[in-house]
Structure formats: structure tokens, C-alpha cells
Scaffold this motif. Sequence first.
Motif, PDB file in Angstrom:
ATOM      1  N   LEU A  73      -0.961   0.750  12.230  1.00  0.00           N
ATOM      2  CA  LEU A  73       0.009   1.233  12.587  1.00  0.00           C
ATOM      3  C   LEU A  73       0.102   2.606  13.258  1.00  0.00           C
ATOM      4  N   SER A  74       1.565   3.354  13.954  1.00  0.00           N
ATOM      5  CA  SER A  74       1.044   4.125  14.501  1.00  0.00           C
ATOM      6  C   SER A  74       0.388   5.292  14.019  1.00  0.00           C
ATOM      7  N   PRO A  75      -0.706   6.139  15.154  1.00  0.00           N
ATOM      8  CA  PRO A  75      -0.993   6.957  14.259  1.00  0.00           C
ATOM      9  C   PRO A  75      -0.349   8.427  14.831  1.00  0.00           C
ATOM     10  N   PHE A  76       0.724   8.508  15.003  1.00  0.00           N
ATOM     11  CA  PHE A  76       1.229   9.368  14.388  1.00  0.00           C
ATOM     12  C   PHE A  76       1.804   9.490  12.905  1.00  0.00           C
ATOM     13  N   GLU A  77       1.737   8.315  11.956  1.00  0.00           N
ATOM     14  CA  GLU A  77       2.321   8.188  11.050  1.00  0.00           C
ATOM     15  C   GLU A  77       0.822   8.525   9.453  1.00  0.00           C
ATOM     16  N   PHE A  78      -0.154   9.235  10.254  1.00  0.00           N
ATOM     17  CA  PHE A  78      -1.278   9.584   9.888  1.00  0.00           C
ATOM     18  C   PHE A  78      -1.574  11.075  10.521  1.00  0.00           C
ATOM     19  N   GLN A  79      -1.003  11.640  11.155  1.00  0.00           N
ATOM     20  CA  GLN A  79      -1.656  12.639  12.273  1.00  0.00           C
ATOM     21  C   GLN A  79      -1.860  13.884  11.018  1.00  0.00           C
ATOM     22  N   TRP A  80      -0.501  13.765   9.717  1.00  0.00           N
ATOM     23  CA  TRP A  80      -0.694  15.075   9.066  1.00  0.00           C
ATOM     24  C   TRP A  80      -1.742  15.025   8.187  1.00  0.00           C
ATOM     25  N   ALA A  81      -2.543  14.218   7.786  1.00  0.00           N
ATOM     26  CA  ALA A  81      -3.315  13.887   6.563  1.00  0.00           C
ATOM     27  C   ALA A  81      -4.848  14.410   7.007  1.00  0.00           C
ATOM     28  N   ARG A  82      -6.082  14.737   5.882  1.00  0.00           N
ATOM     29  CA  ARG A  82      -7.032  14.822   6.759  1.00  0.00           C
ATOM     30  C   ARG A  82      -7.472  14.320   5.560  1.00  0.00           C
ATOM     31  N   TYR A  83      -7.218  14.379   4.836  1.00  0.00           N
ATOM     32  CA  TYR A  83      -7.584  13.908   3.576  1.00  0.00           C
ATOM     33  C   TYR A  83      -6.996  12.783   3.036  1.00  0.00           C
ATOM     34  N   ILE A  84      -7.062  11.249   3.145  1.00  0.00           N
ATOM     35  CA  ILE A  84      -5.978  10.276   2.452  1.00  0.00           C
ATOM     36  C   ILE A  84      -6.473   9.600   0.928  1.00  0.00           C
ATOM     37  N   LYS A  85      -6.230   9.007   0.065  1.00  0.00           N
ATOM     38  CA  LYS A  85      -6.029   8.020  -0.787  1.00  0.00           C
ATOM     39  C   LYS A  85      -5.340   6.812  -0.637  1.00  0.00           C
ATOM     40  N   ILE A  86      -5.749   5.371  -0.887  1.00  0.00           N
ATOM     41  CA  ILE A  86      -5.245   4.152  -0.544  1.00  0.00           C
ATOM     42  C   ILE A  86      -4.887   3.959  -2.135  1.00  0.00           C
ATOM     43  N   ARG A  87      -3.412   3.809  -1.888  1.00  0.00           N
ATOM     44  CA  ARG A  87      -3.311   2.797  -3.585  1.00  0.00           C
ATOM     45  C   ARG A  87      -2.410   1.616  -3.679  1.00  0.00           C
ATOM     46  N   SER A  88      -2.857   0.309  -4.306  1.00  0.00           N
ATOM     47  CA  SER A  88      -2.717  -0.499  -4.189  1.00  0.00           C
ATOM     48  C   SER A  88      -0.892  -0.254  -4.441  1.00  0.00           C
ATOM     49  N   GLY A  89       0.240  -0.938  -5.220  1.00  0.00           N
ATOM     50  CA  GLY A  89       1.261  -0.335  -5.522  1.00  0.00           C
ATOM     51  C   GLY A  89       1.575   0.398  -5.585  1.00  0.00           C
ATOM     52  N   LEU A 147       0.491  -1.152   0.536  1.00  0.00           N
ATOM     53  CA  LEU A 147      -0.339   0.547   0.665  1.00  0.00           C
ATOM     54  C   LEU A 147       0.704   1.469   0.305  1.00  0.00           C
ATOM     55  N   THR A 148       0.377   2.450  -0.853  1.00  0.00           N
ATOM     56  CA  THR A 148       1.108   3.516  -0.422  1.00  0.00           C
ATOM     57  C   THR A 148      -0.363   4.630  -0.027  1.00  0.00           C
ATOM     58  N   PHE A 149       0.232   5.600  -0.536  1.00  0.00           N
ATOM     59  CA  PHE A 149      -0.559   6.244  -0.286  1.00  0.00           C
ATOM     60  C   PHE A 149      -0.873   7.521  -0.853  1.00  0.00           C
ATOM     61  N   GLN A 150      -1.957   8.818  -1.043  1.00  0.00           N
ATOM     62  CA  GLN A 150      -1.674  10.323  -1.624  1.00  0.00           C
ATOM     63  C   GLN A 150      -2.297  10.958  -0.454  1.00  0.00           C
ATOM     64  N   GLY A 151      -1.528  12.196  -0.475  1.00  0.00           N
ATOM     65  CA  GLY A 151      -2.919  12.879   0.783  1.00  0.00           C
ATOM     66  C   GLY A 151      -2.935  14.089   0.398  1.00  0.00           C
ATOM     67  N   SER A 152      -4.356  14.926   0.875  1.00  0.00           N
ATOM     68  CA  SER A 152      -3.962  16.340   0.909  1.00  0.00           C
ATOM     69  C   SER A 152      -4.908  17.416   1.759  1.00  0.00           C
ATOM     70  N   ASN A 153      -5.443  18.130   2.178  1.00  0.00           N
ATOM     71  CA  ASN A 153      -5.473  18.910   3.298  1.00  0.00           C
ATOM     72  C   ASN A 153      -7.105  19.379   2.966  1.00  0.00           C
ATOM     73  N   ASP A 154      -7.061  19.392   1.490  1.00  0.00           N
ATOM     74  CA  ASP A 154      -8.498  20.131   1.395  1.00  0.00           C
ATOM     75  C   ASP A 154      -9.410  19.055   0.779  1.00  0.00           C
ATOM     76  N   GLY A 155      -8.903  17.877   0.861  1.00  0.00           N
ATOM     77  CA  GLY A 155     -10.017  16.924   0.174  1.00  0.00           C
ATOM     78  C   GLY A 155      -9.641  16.872  -1.755  1.00  0.00           C
TER      79      GLY A 155
END
Length: 142
Positions: A104-120, A70-78
Amino acid sequence: MTNLRTAPLTRRAALLFLLSVAVPAIAQGPFLNRRTATISSGQSLTASIDLKDQPIVAIQIPSGWTAANLTFQGSNDGTTFVDVYNSYGDEFSVTAAASRYIVLSPFEFQWARYIKIRSGTTGTPVNQGADRTLVIVTRRVL
């Protein structure tokens, strides 16, 4: 008559007082919230997930998962999403496989309000062979 200002506190009264203070604080606890996110058949990315200021603490991978991390995309505005990298310049990746519950550690995702999860990965996305529903577990962090 006993003067209430100077009367000694009995053990029972002290215990009841401590319990009345401690129990509500403990009862608040780390509430876990579960939501789902689906990667559609032939796709590699979920729709936007609003974490509502509750970082991810676990992801459950379904049994039919097409092999990929899994990898991720993040956004502050959605709206504007970007790929997520760590401070060393490496794409943030989680090792995944079918039928896994990944903690997962909650600290790994404290930066994000919105995310997308990617396969690969960004460079090599892996399309899923059917609709794959991930269970996303979040919790409030004080």
C-alpha cells in the motif's frame, strides 16, 4: 608550511567528507516495523491498532483467510472509531485473498493514528472461520 585555509582539498579527503555526510543519512533509511493484528474466530474486526504515526505500507494475509476484502475503521483518539471512506464517498477497500502480501502507499494511511481492520465491508462484514493473524507493516515517513 601549508596554510590550511587555502590548501586544496584532495580527492580522497573530499570523498571521505561526502561519505561521512551521506552514509548516516542513508543508514537512517525507511525502517519497516512489523506488528500483528488478529481477527478472532467468528469475528470480522481486529482490535485497535496504534500506528504511532507510521502509516501502513503492507499487509500480509494468512493462508487460512476466509475470502473477503479489507475495509477499515479509523480514530484519532483510540476510542471513537468510524468507517473510512474516500473523498468520492466510497468505502476505502483493499482487495485481499489468502496468502497475499499487499503493498500500500503510505499516503493512504497518513490520516490515522489508530485503525481497526475489517474482513468484508460495513454493510456485509465477513466473519473469519478461525483466528486470523494479519502482519501489518508500517514505516516512518519523512
